[in-house]
Design an enzyme around this catalytic site. Sequence first.
Site, PDB file in Angstrom:
ATOM      1  N   HIS A 243       0.763  -1.248   0.000  1.00  0.00           N
ATOM      2  CA  HIS A 243       0.000   0.000   0.000  1.00  0.00           C
ATOM      3  C   HIS A 243       0.800   1.309   0.000  1.00  0.00           C
ATOM      4  CE1 HIS A 243      -3.274  -2.732   1.145  1.00  0.00           C
ATOM      5  NE2 HIS A 243      -2.474  -3.192   2.096  1.00  0.00           N
TER       6      HIS A 243
HETATM    7  C1  BDR Z   1      -2.496   0.571   5.605  1.00  0.00           C
HETATM    8  O1  BDR Z   1      -2.633   0.055   6.920  1.00  0.00           O
HETATM    9  C2  BDR Z   1      -1.380  -0.280   7.444  1.00  0.00           C
HETATM   10  O2  BDR Z   1      -1.427  -1.539   8.048  1.00  0.00           O
HETATM   11  C3  BDR Z   1      -0.384  -0.213   6.303  1.00  0.00           C
HETATM   12  O3  BDR Z   1       0.882   0.222   6.764  1.00  0.00           O
HETATM   13  C4  BDR Z   1      -1.004   0.774   5.368  1.00  0.00           C
HETATM   14  O4  BDR Z   1      -0.653   2.105   5.717  1.00  0.00           O
HETATM   15  C5  BDR Z   1      -3.160  -0.403   4.645  1.00  0.00           C
HETATM   16  O5  BDR Z   1      -4.525  -0.529   4.953  1.00  0.00           O
END
Ligand code: BDR
Length: 316
Positions: A243
Amino acid sequence: MKKDIIIDCDPGQDDAIALMLAFAALDKINILGITTVAGNVQLKMTQRNARLICEKLGVYDISVFSGCEKPLFRNLVTAEEYHGENGLNGIDIFEPKIPLQDKNAIQFIIEELKKAESESISIIGIGPLTNIAMVLLQEPHLKKKIKEIIIMGGSYFEGGNVTAAAEFNFYVDPHAVQIVIDSDIPVTIFGLDATHQARVSKKIRHEIDDLPETVATDILKVSIDYFASAYKEIYGQSEPPIHDVLTIAYLIEPGLFEGRKCNVSIETTSELTMGASVVDYWNLTNKKKNVNWIDKVNSEGFFELLLNRIATLKEN
Ligand code: BDR
Ligand code: CA
């Protein structure tokens, strides 16, 4: 001209990769500082992890600050199931020599904005947006100094990843998100609709194995493999998205992504859909288009950029 940026993060496996990509793009960006927030794990670990990544990569000239240890109004929710109990499981953890700055993250951002020209600083938010919202609450007039806020969070067509309705970062601090997107500052959001388009396929994973062996490529492999096993366990999928990394790729090569200007609102009351990002994708409400909602990703181009850039980071 290089873009002046502040990275607000909660490392976190994908945050760590995002930081490495940023360190590999210093020809294009100038990192004014790294601010940390509670999110994936508690603040004491996210700030330690940010310093640890800096130290492992030999980055000693970028300061790390710690900010809010809990969301504006809600209790902290963490994501150990994706990142491990120390936030970077799989990576060798130690107390870094790089010090945590005495100054609080919010104070740091405020001081940087005060010194800056109008519309000159880009803020990258890849954790819960608590720190950024606090800056806007404390010094609203400083928003004119912010060029843009680039966020990883939210989801619309892809559904949630922490509840059926909500993505993790927005779920943790939905009130902060609403403050940020209502600020009139240009906001670009990489939600799950975008990040799920760039998954680490078997082919990409093999290409990573072919990169020279360095500290950076080792962290890349370990983080991706940790994320892959979590995705397998939780969703039965073995090709994980990474992400946060897309936000940094966007700074380096915005042409890899396309977005649509939409009105976005965040659910802050219903427990059923708390933190859901409601995207008026078809402009049915005629409400102000407050967000550039990224909906198309050139996945091949993204991974080519990531691998090429990470391969340039020298071993510490
Ligand atoms: C987001 O949530 C976190 O666990 C990850 O680092 C990312 O920023 C994804 O949903
Ligand atoms: Ca994150």
